[in-house]
Design an enzyme around this catalytic site. Sequence first.
Site, mmCIF file in Angstrom:
data_model
loop_
_atom_site.group_PDB
_atom_site.id
_atom_site.type_symbol
_atom_site.label_atom_id
_atom_site.label_comp_id
_atom_site.label_asym_id
_atom_site.label_seq_id
_atom_site.Cartn_x
_atom_site.Cartn_y
_atom_site.Cartn_z
ATOM 1 N N TYR A 126 0.777 -1.124 -0.079
ATOM 2 C CA TYR A 126 -0.069 -0.149 0.038
ATOM 3 C C TYR A 126 1.024 1.030 0.018
ATOM 4 C CZ TYR A 126 -3.415 3.425 1.789
ATOM 5 O OH TYR A 126 -4.411 4.370 1.815
ATOM 6 N N ASP A 174 9.379 3.096 -0.720
ATOM 7 C CA ASP A 174 8.250 3.717 0.291
ATOM 8 C C ASP A 174 8.507 3.342 1.721
ATOM 9 O OD1 ASP A 174 4.727 3.576 0.389
ATOM 10 O OD2 ASP A 174 6.081 4.857 1.431
ATOM 11 N N LYS A 208 4.658 9.676 8.324
ATOM 12 C CA LYS A 208 4.413 9.045 9.899
ATOM 13 C C LYS A 208 5.385 9.832 10.780
ATOM 14 C CE LYS A 208 2.433 5.106 7.771
ATOM 15 N NZ LYS A 208 0.939 5.014 8.445
#
Length: 433
Positions: A145, A240, A268
């Site tokens: 994802y 990523d 994050k």
Amino acid sequence: MNSYSKSIEAFSRAIEVIPGGVNSPVRSCKSVGENPVFIASAHGAYINDIDGNSYIDYVGSWGPMILGHTHPKVIEALCNCAQQGTSFGAPTLWETQMAELICSMMPHIESVRMVNSGTEATMSALRLARGYTKRDKVIKFEGCYHGHHDSFLIQAGSGALTLSTPNSPGVTASTAKDTIVAQFNDFESVHNAFRLYGEDIAAIIVEPIPGNMGVVVPNRKFLQQLREICDIYEALLIFDEVMTGFRVAQGGAQELYDIVPDITTLGKIIGGGLPVGAYGGKKHLMDNLSPQGPIYQAGTLSGNPLAMTAGYTTLSTIKNNPHFYTELEEKSILLVEGIRENIKKTGVAAVCNRVGSMFTLFFTDSSEIKTYQDVCTCDTKKYAAFYSFSRDNGIYLAPSQFEAAFISIAHSTQDIERTIEANYNALMYLKNL
Ligand code: KE4
């Protein structure tokens, strides 16, 4: 037994004015058949709901809270910063200091652009790769994802997988045709894609340690082969590291596995709980971005002073503690070895994967979980029962089998021992279901 009456009422009210009652689907707890709890506060390793229930938190806002909630240094820096203004739409020293700090901690980033989410970071990284190589196609991996950008909602993980929409409506066929899906830890699937489309592949984008199908441990050789094939075909390798950056090591997965990506995406932890994403790489590549170069990307709140303050304070707190990752690893080993001991003692069919302070307990008859196909053997109903029992007993986990759990530096030995005991009771409960 916890009361959830205020959260139940709050959820009914939210559903009237917010799609599904949540601002991000995976929070809905739909896949585990529960109402979500509404949060009132969080401090250190603990999170508290509006019914007064307190939990040891292993979601950590899906990764950002590696220092624990309301770290005093972060809160103090935010309060001081807010007194000077919240957003200017003009350059600030905070942004430069943040960029310098990221470049000092991530050795393969010489230049970095701040954005407001992980999705913005991966979306922009793809545009940079396409603009730089003048090619259209991108390879991603089933179950990985990279946020909700159209090009990535193809066989996607996290909430898309959890809620059975790995291929979202609204993504056009013309977009989807440029996304090639390969299998993680299976280099032959990547090699085949390059054999077919090699000259038109702009990039591979990969979670170097997938967390969005649950935690899957990469084969080091697989990651090395991705680097090699990108070099052969002059495609770019995008790591990523929105989840793994500053999570699994100071320099992320690229430090842990000694791989040099062309572009790294971050999010994050670098926001310390505020909305931040970033993407970076070698200066000669990043200088293709507007206004230095022709590839456009922008954002009203990019580099926002409050977000930079929270992120800078978080990263510098980590950097200034030479024992940070050693301590975090000790806590993570203590917890996951305790969980594995519980699996043995109870005989429940489960596998626990871990890299650093991110882990997933998979309910499966398989002896190992190393690929997306392995992940598909999981019993999501069993996970749902495990989730509910754990939450009723003060342990706050992701409401999805296909997510990572996160340990923070604020989790004490007592918190971890209590978690291991609650985990044992949850597994025994499952055994007797
Ligand atoms: P955001 O746009 O949600 O900030 O970041 C997207 C993203 C990109 N890349 C990776 C590796 C990610 O893990 C994420 C977001 N992670 C999910 C949790 N697995 C966010 C939780 C949510 O969607 O609410």
